[in-house]
Design a protein around this motif. Structure first.
Motif, PDB file in Angstrom:
ATOM      1  N   ASP B  56      30.998  48.537  46.777  1.00  0.00           N
ATOM      2  CA  ASP B  56      30.893  50.000  46.842  1.00  0.00           C
ATOM      3  C   ASP B  56      29.616  50.482  46.150  1.00  0.00           C
ATOM      4  OD1 ASP B  56      33.200  50.333  48.224  1.00  0.00           O
ATOM      5  OD2 ASP B  56      34.426  50.986  46.513  1.00  0.00           O
ATOM      6  N   TYR B  59      26.639  49.653  48.239  1.00  0.00           N
ATOM      7  CA  TYR B  59      26.553  50.493  49.430  1.00  0.00           C
ATOM      8  C   TYR B  59      25.882  51.825  49.098  1.00  0.00           C
ATOM      9  CZ  TYR B  59      27.849  53.604  53.228  1.00  0.00           C
ATOM     10  OH  TYR B  59      27.791  54.522  54.251  1.00  0.00           O
ATOM     11  N   TYR B  60      26.386  52.485  48.060  1.00  0.00           N
ATOM     12  CA  TYR B  60      25.824  53.798  47.696  1.00  0.00           C
ATOM     13  C   TYR B  60      24.410  53.660  47.142  1.00  0.00           C
ATOM     14  CZ  TYR B  60      30.290  55.945  48.710  1.00  0.00           C
ATOM     15  OH  TYR B  60      31.410  56.393  49.347  1.00  0.00           O
ATOM     16  N   HIS B  63      22.307  53.232  50.481  1.00  0.00           N
ATOM     17  CA  HIS B  63      22.297  54.280  51.505  1.00  0.00           C
ATOM     18  C   HIS B  63      22.220  55.693  50.956  1.00  0.00           C
ATOM     19  CE1 HIS B  63      23.054  51.336  54.650  1.00  0.00           C
ATOM     20  NE2 HIS B  63      23.948  50.794  53.843  1.00  0.00           N
ATOM     21  N   TYR B  64      22.571  55.854  49.686  1.00  0.00           N
ATOM     22  CA  TYR B  64      22.599  57.218  49.139  1.00  0.00           C
ATOM     23  C   TYR B  64      21.506  57.418  48.078  1.00  0.00           C
ATOM     24  CZ  TYR B  64      24.639  61.624  47.513  1.00  0.00           C
ATOM     25  OH  TYR B  64      24.850  62.939  47.196  1.00  0.00           O
ATOM     26  N   MET B 105      26.826  56.692  39.624  1.00  0.00           N
ATOM     27  CA  MET B 105      27.572  56.140  40.765  1.00  0.00           C
ATOM     28  C   MET B 105      28.576  55.096  40.284  1.00  0.00           C
ATOM     29  SD  MET B 105      26.545  57.947  43.250  1.00  0.00           S
ATOM     30  CE  MET B 105      27.506  57.185  44.509  1.00  0.00           C
ATOM     31  N   LEU B 109      32.723  55.868  40.570  1.00  0.00           N
ATOM     32  CA  LEU B 109      33.557  54.945  41.356  1.00  0.00           C
ATOM     33  C   LEU B 109      34.672  54.364  40.487  1.00  0.00           C
ATOM     34  CD1 LEU B 109      30.736  53.243  43.472  1.00  0.00           C
ATOM     35  CD2 LEU B 109      32.588  54.673  44.370  1.00  0.00           C
ATOM     36  N   ALA B 135      26.976  63.462  42.430  1.00  0.00           N
ATOM     37  CA  ALA B 135      28.028  62.503  42.774  1.00  0.00           C
ATOM     38  C   ALA B 135      29.373  63.205  42.924  1.00  0.00           C
ATOM     39  CB  ALA B 135      28.103  61.410  41.709  1.00  0.00           C
ATOM     40  N   LEU B 138      29.465  64.708  46.277  1.00  0.00           N
ATOM     41  CA  LEU B 138      29.673  63.647  47.258  1.00  0.00           C
ATOM     42  C   LEU B 138      31.146  63.238  47.350  1.00  0.00           C
ATOM     43  CD1 LEU B 138      28.417  61.464  49.157  1.00  0.00           C
ATOM     44  CD2 LEU B 138      28.141  60.035  47.124  1.00  0.00           C
TER      45      LEU B 138
END
Lengths: 283, 407
Positions: B56, B59-60, B63-64, B105, B109, B135, B138
């Motif tokens: 996770d 990924y962020y 892509h973020y 992030m 999470l 965040a 998001l």
């Protein structure tokens, strides 16, 4: 820490709770910040507290960053520091009080850094010599017992432990392992003087803690009236009142941080009202 | 060599079980918070063992946030200074404009894994507050950011950004009304809302496990740098340089290199008007060990153990303490800690803008100020990698004011 390894304490705290038991009532624990708004006024207040009905006296050691305190005690700490209060002066005040009163338990309450800066051994030695009976240090949980709790117990100074609504039955034994003097139950989730206390959950919590310890339980954080003091002092061994008393100091301080002449008298009068409430409690 | 010996010789094994880096760290918090702190630790250990959690984060990050951030050879500054070869790790190119999002992030999470539904944070310059507000937008979580009222005044663009992102910004009026008081107030909020709230601390300080956890999230900076430097130069850099307030960008760059003996590591604190004036934020140079905000660290304090309000041109370095691992690394001598003044930072801010077309934040301008001092006397094959951890858009008004320009 085994009882056998602990130094002998002054005996004043246990004697006071024994006396309360004989009287059949709960006790009144009062908090004021040392040096608020100045040394002379706060010493005058402290010296007058036993006659006004305080059973145990807590003196706050002011700190710039009192993380567990609400606006009233934050402001009182800043007033004291602005007027030059130091830990050495606070100890001197304890000594001056003790010279005129050999029975009322005196507990210093505060945060660790000023003590750490002063030096733990030197602090314990001086505190004992000045007639201090116990310590409440908010930012020292049992996980940090080696810092001050163990040295204090060895030196014969009680280390009073805080228990809170988040201290569950699994954790309570950890919290109580090195407790001494009494246990201070923080009745609310939050900082001092910001939420109103409720008697029923407090009684339940006190009963829960009593299943784990024989030490007296005092309850504080959120008592603002003589009636509340009465009901809490019936549910626990004593009620602690801090912010509400400190606000009485604040009410009589001018814009320059100077005390009005009647400050001490007004504070003591209010303590007298709280004491009258507590004296109606039954145990 | 046995495993045990290898560990004994490593600078990267801390903290111990109680959260200590040598003398520093620990868990100096009120009992109300203690069970929650232990929960965070348990949850973080479990998350680390779960490949899904790291997936996770990755990924962020990709892509973020926009990772990996580039490693950039600052050719014109290198030529201008005429000595060491200077690289920038471009963490100012991250989404939200600084390294702060790396940590946010990871923590948000974790908060979601713990079932927490409300987020709080403290902020000084506003970079961590903006990253946290971002965040929270998001993940659709309510967010309250505590910021000293003095900082609210001097960083007003970031205050508005946070509000646009849906966060509530609470101007803190207690104490000295800056970052340390924002931290106090966030801790007070947390004590009152332990059931549903997660506190996203912005730097490598606070009670265990925060210093280690934030370090782990920021270590992506150093790990990428290592790989990118090997690709660019076929070897490790000779020296790392990063600015230090609480110390999170520096720890992120430094930590993966701590056991690489050939790498000199330098942290740059904010000397404000100069250490000798007393108006500075250099905890390691001008402070001594003390306990604040849940941990023992170097702390700027007076003789009575009262915390002294620090000063720096940069609101992000304006903190009286420094993370416990930095405190320990100073004592062990593994990292050199130096300082740069407001004036050094202002010069670097302008030079970097003119020569590289990069407007740096005032925080890494301190690091660059130090690089400007040392680079001319170093050989051309001495490779310095500096963490350019934030961009300077937020500081443009402040700098204009200091240069006497009316906007």
């Amino acid at each position: 820490m085994p009882i056998a390894e602990r130094g002998a304490d002054s005996g004043r705290i246990s004697a006071r709770f024994e006396a309360l038991k004989v009287e059949g009532r709960g006790g009144l624990v009062t908090f004021i910040t040392a040096g608020d708004p100045d040394c002379d006024t706060s010493l005058e207040i402290i010296k007058g507290l036993p006659a006004a009905g305080a059973d145990i006296i807590e003196i706050g050691m002011p700190f710039t960053d009192p993380m567990a305190d609400g606006p009233a005690i934050q402001a009182s700490s800043l007033r004291a520091l602005t007027n030059g209060q130091t830990l050495a002066k606070t100890l001197k005040m304890a000594k001056a009080f003790r010279e005129g009163d050999t029975e009322t338990p005196l507990v210093l309450m505060g945060y660790y850094n000023p003590i750490y800066s002063y030096g733990v051994d030197r602090f314990l030695n001086d505190a004992k010599e000045c007639g201090v009976d116990g310590l409440i240090v908010v930012d020292l949980p049992p996980e940090e017992d080696e810092e001050l709790c163990i040295p204090a117990l060895k030196a014969g100074v009680n280390f009073i432990r805080l228990a809170t609504p988040t201290t569950d039955d699994v954790r309570l034994p950890t919290v109580l392992a090195n407790a001494s003097g009494f246990v201070y139950y923080v009745s609310i989730l939050g900082i001092t003087g910001t939420r109103e206390i409720e008697a029923d959950p407090v009684a339940e919590a006190v009963a829960r803690i009593k299943r784990h310890t024989d030490l007296p339980i005092v309850v504080g954080f959120g008592i603002t009236s003589p009636d509340q003091a009465q009901s809490i002092a019936s549910a626990a061994d004593a009620a602690v009142i801090g912010s509400a008393i400190v606000r009485k100091v604040e009410d009589r301080v001018d814009d320059n941080g100077k005390a009005a002449p009647e400050t001490a008298a007004a504070v003591l009068e209010y303590v007298g009202e709280l004491a009258a409430g507590v004296r109606k409690s039954t145990r | 060599m046995s495993d045990a010996t290898a560990k004994a010789n490593s600078y990267r094994t801390g903290p111990d079980e109680g959260g200590h880096f040598g003398l520093y760290g620990g868990r100096f918090v009120a009992e109300t918070l203690m069970p929650l702190i232990l929960d965070v630790e348990t949850a973080y250990e479990a998350a680390k063992a779960d490949p899904g959690y790291q997936a996770d984060i990755d990924y962020y990050a990709k892509h973020y946030v926009g990772r990996p951030s580039p490693l950039y050879y600052a050719k014109r500054i290198t030529e201008h200074l005429g000595g060491a070869k200077i690289y920038f790790k471009r963490d100012e190119l991250n989404h939200t404009g600084s390294h702060k999002i790396n940590n946010v992030m990871g923590q948000i999470l974790l908060a979601r894994r713990m079932g927490k539904t409300r987020i709080i944070a403290e902020t000084g310059a506003g970079q961590h507050g903006v990253a946290t507000a971002t965040a929270c937008a998001l993940f659709d979580m309510p967010c309250k950011v505590y910021m000293g009222s003095v900082d609210v005044e001097r960083q007003s663009p970031n205050v508005f950004r946070m509000k646009l992102l849906g966060a509530e910004v609470e101007a803190v009026e207690s104490g000295s009304k800056t970052l340390k008081d924002a931290l106090n107030e966030a801790l007070r909020d947390w004590v009152a809302n332990v059931e549903d709230t997660f506190y996203i601390i912005g730097t490598v300080a606070g009670p265990h496990p925060y210093p280690a956890m934030v370090r782990d999230f920021q270590s992506v900076i150093g790990n990428e740098t290592k790989q990118q430097m090997l690709e660019a130069e076929g070897r490790l850099p000779d020296q790392l340089v990063a600015c230090i307030g609480g110390g999170s960008n520096a720890m992120g760059l430094f930590h993966p290199f701590l056991d690489d003996e050939s790498v000199t590591i330098t942290g740059v604190e904010a000397a404000g008007h100069g250490i000798e004036t007393g108006e500075h934020a250099a905890s390691l140079t001008g402070g001594r060990p003390g306990v604040l905000h849940g941990n023992r660290m170097y702390l700027i304090q007076d003789d009575d153990g009262q915390v002294v309000e620090p000063y720096s041109i940069s609101a992000g370095l304006d903190y009286p303490g420094i993370g416990p691992e930095h405190s320990w690394l100073k004592d062990t001598g593994r990292v050199d800690y130096v300082s740069a003044t407001d004036k050094d930072a202002l010069e670097a801010f302008q030079l970097c803008s003119k020569l590289e077309g990069i407007i740096p934040a005032l925080e890494p301008s301190h690091a660059l100020g130090h690089v400007m001092k040392i680079a001319p006397d170093l050989p051309k094959d001495h490779i310095i990698c500096m963490n350019l951890c934030g961009r300077g858009d937020k500081d443009v008004a402040t700098v204009a004011g200091l240069l006497g320009v009316e906007l």
